[in-house]
Design an enzyme around this catalytic site. Structure first.
Site, PDB file in Angstrom:
ATOM      1  N   ASP A   6       0.851  -1.195   0.000  1.00  0.00           N
ATOM      2  CA  ASP A   6       0.000   0.000   0.000  1.00  0.00           C
ATOM      3  C   ASP A   6       0.887   1.247   0.000  1.00  0.00           C
ATOM      4  OD1 ASP A   6      -2.299   1.777   0.428  1.00  0.00           O
ATOM      5  OD2 ASP A   6      -3.340  -0.052   0.997  1.00  0.00           O
ATOM      6  N   HIS A  31      -2.833   2.959  -4.553  1.00  0.00           N
ATOM      7  CA  HIS A  31      -2.216   2.491  -3.300  1.00  0.00           C
ATOM      8  C   HIS A  31      -0.810   1.951  -3.564  1.00  0.00           C
ATOM      9  CE1 HIS A  31      -5.644   3.116  -0.622  1.00  0.00           C
ATOM     10  NE2 HIS A  31      -6.429   2.696  -1.602  1.00  0.00           N
ATOM     11  N   GLU A  35      -9.974   2.759  -5.115  1.00  0.00           N
ATOM     12  CA  GLU A  35      -9.460   4.089  -4.785  1.00  0.00           C
ATOM     13  C   GLU A  35      -8.245   4.492  -5.640  1.00  0.00           C
ATOM     14  OE1 GLU A  35     -10.848   4.333  -0.139  1.00  0.00           O
ATOM     15  OE2 GLU A  35      -8.935   3.362  -0.534  1.00  0.00           O
TER      16      GLU A  35
HETATM   17  C1  ACM Z   1     -11.108  -0.357   0.792  1.00  0.00           C
HETATM   18  O1  ACM Z   1     -11.526  -0.332   1.954  1.00  0.00           O
HETATM   19  N1  ACM Z   1     -10.484   0.674   0.260  1.00  0.00           N
HETATM   20  C2  ACM Z   1     -11.299  -1.531  -0.028  1.00  0.00           C
END
Ligand code: ACM
Ligand code: ZN
Length: 546
Positions: free
Chosen positions: A199, A269, A333
């Protein structure tokens, strides 16, 4: 005389108490489908019992060893194990058996007769779940003998995918903690560990071809305090799992019938990877492993062939380490602001002939193109992808399994489109959320309020879902993100006892669920948590849902 009466009375009470505590109770969590009494005396489980397993079956040998270990951990009794060579071996003992006539691959049947106990499954995994049920029915504490009431006890899970997730990035937890998490999952009859390994805040898996990922990307220079406050602790923080450690953990999990599904989140991420290899990003950096929480604008550049090669190289090593059919490729995201500005990304859009539609931007479709490439690559290697529900907005092929996190609705939509779906909605299955609305004396959590009862009441198959789509809901999972979870006792506090409620969701048919009955069975499971020294939220056993 009065003293004598009192002493005798006390002795009777003690014997009664001992007798009660040394009797197994099959009404465990998750509740078996059936518990049918059999006429006859209780089976006496003592040190003299032997655990038989079929000769030459390694997984059943391991099952026998684990049963012996569990009995010893809980009661102090030591039961030896041996391969079965003759039918008479069963007398006075526990036998583990494969029964191909059973219909559910993970179902179990425990038959307790006055002179023998049999634990059967269609597969060794089924036998293992029978072992877990027997284990949970035992008293937790030193005990020279346990009476097992004569009965037939059987169970089978409603869902084949029964997951827990663990984020080892935002905070790093080592091998022993992950193994204990696996132990906790096994006790609850769960079989998939979704392991979040990369991440913005760290890269936690050694990749031999790109050593800087872990060596550089594994470390950040400090961490924000609280909920993204402007104060950073300035303490260098990090760590990663070597490939040797990962192999060890994967083996440990497999021995407990738990498949580890690694998540390499892409194309977003990715700041830790960009810090190590800035050429993978649109701007070229410099980047810094992030010390804040949230969504970062810098993601992988889609315009560079080198980036695509990088992802495939990483996945090659990931596939070597993880035998799981599923590889989780994230997809959540991923802001597209950099792609909109990047000449190379825009060139890619133009070369591919991608045009925005009414519903989707060209950049959303670019993410779809990338995901499909990865999907094809993994599929050529016999693997399949799981991605977060954002993938539904990117026109990916229906063979992608969708993990529904922004509620259950995206999952329902995905199932209607023919995707397999794992339900993991923030409400109520984010276990990093609070467990009560009264948060003052709680460890800091993300927010929200996912009580034990809300977890228990969750129904993974939405009532209104058309029949044809229902079979696409293949499982259910709770997630544990660790922005605010810094140590193992805090992980355990967040998941216990909510994992018990989740286990009932994963194993029981909706008609068999009963919250009051669950609450009556829960204290014994909690005795087992205590016995193992695990931290749990005691208030959840008694407080009203609030
Ligand atoms: C998430 O909680 N961004 C999958
Ligand atoms: Zn770019």
């Amino acid at each position: 005389m009065r003293n004598l009466i009192l002493t005798s009375l006390l002795a009777v009470i003690c014997i009664a108490a001992t007798a009660q505590w040394s009797r197994a109770d099959y009404r465990v969590v998750p509740l078996p489908d059936r518990i049918d009494g059999i006429r006859g005396a209780d089976f006496r489980l003592t040190d003299n019992c032997i655990i038989n397993y079929p000769t030459g079956q390694r997984d059943m040998e391991r099952n026998a060893a684990l049963l012996s270990q569990y009995v010893e951990e809980l009661t102090g009794m030591h039961l030896s194990t041996r391969p079965t060579v003759n039918a008479k071996d069963g007398l006075g003992n526990i036998s583990l058996l494969i029964d191909p006539k059973m219909d559910n691959d993970e179902g179990y049947r425990i038959t307790v007769m006055p002179r023998a106990v049999e634990i059967s499954g269609r597969t060794a995994a089924g036998v293992f779940y029978g072992i877990q049920t027997l284990r949970k029915s035992l008293p937790a504490g030193q005990c020279p003998e346990v009476l097992l009431p004569a009965a037939q006890v059987s169970g089978s899970p409603q869902f084949g995918y029964r997951g827990m997730h663990l984020d080892c990035v935002r905070h790093f937890f080592g091998v022993e903690t992950v193994k204990r998490y696996i132990d906790i999952m096994a006790l609850h009859g769960m079989n998939r560990l979704h392991w979040h390994l990369t991440d913005d805040q760290g890269w936690r898996i050694e990749i031999k071809k790109y050593p800087r990922l872990a060596e550089v990307g594994g470390w950040r220079n400090g961490t924000t305090l609280g909920h993204n406050s402007p104060v950073n602790d300035g303490i260098r923080y990090g760590g990663y799992f070597t490939q040797e450690e990962i192999r060890d953990i994967v083996r440990y999990a497999a021995d407990r019938y738990i498949t580890i599904i690694p998540e390499i989140d892409m194309p977003g991420h990715m700041v830790a990877a960009l810090t190590a290899y800035p050429e993978l990003g649109c701007t070229g950096g410099p980047y810094e492993v992030w010390g804040m929480w949230g969504v970062h604008d810098d993601i992988l550049c889609m315009g560079k062939d080198h980036t695509l090669q990088f992802v495939q190289d990483v996945l090659d090593e990931v596939m070597e380490l993880f035998p799981s059919r599923y590889i989780h490729i994230g997809g959540d995201e991923a802001p597209r602001v950099r792609w909109e500005q990047c000449p190379l990304c825009q060139q890619r859009i133009s070369d591919l002939g991608i045009h925005r539609t009414e519903r989707q931007s060209a950049e959303a479709l670019l993410q779809g193109w990338f995901t499909t490439r990865i999907q094809d690559y993994l599929s050529r290697h016999g693997r399949s992808i799981i991605g977060w529900d954002e993938l539904l907005g990117c026109d990916v092929d229906a063979s992608a399994t969708i993990m529904s996190w922004r509620g259950a609705e995206p999952g329902a939509e995905g199932a209607k489109l023919g995707h397999d779906v794992i339900m993991s909605p923030v409400g109520p299955l984010y276990f990093d959320y609070y467990q009560t609305s009264n948060t003052w004396n709680e460890p800091t959590a993300f927010g929200g309020c996912n009580t034990l009862k809300k977890v228990f009441d969750f129904e993974p198959i939405p009532a209104e879902l058309p029949e044809a789509a229902r079979r696409h809901i293949i499982g259910v999972q709770a997630n544990v993100w660790t922005e605010y979870i810094t140590c193992e006792p805090q992980i355990q506090y967040q998941v216990l006892p909510r994992m018990a409620a989740l286990a009932e969701v994963q194993w029981l048919r909706p008609a068999d669920k009963d919250y009051d009955d669950f609450l009556a069975r829960l204290p014994h499971l909690v005795d087992i948590y205590k016995h193992y020294g695990w931290t749990y939220r005691a208030k959840s056993l008694t407080e009203k849902d609030e």
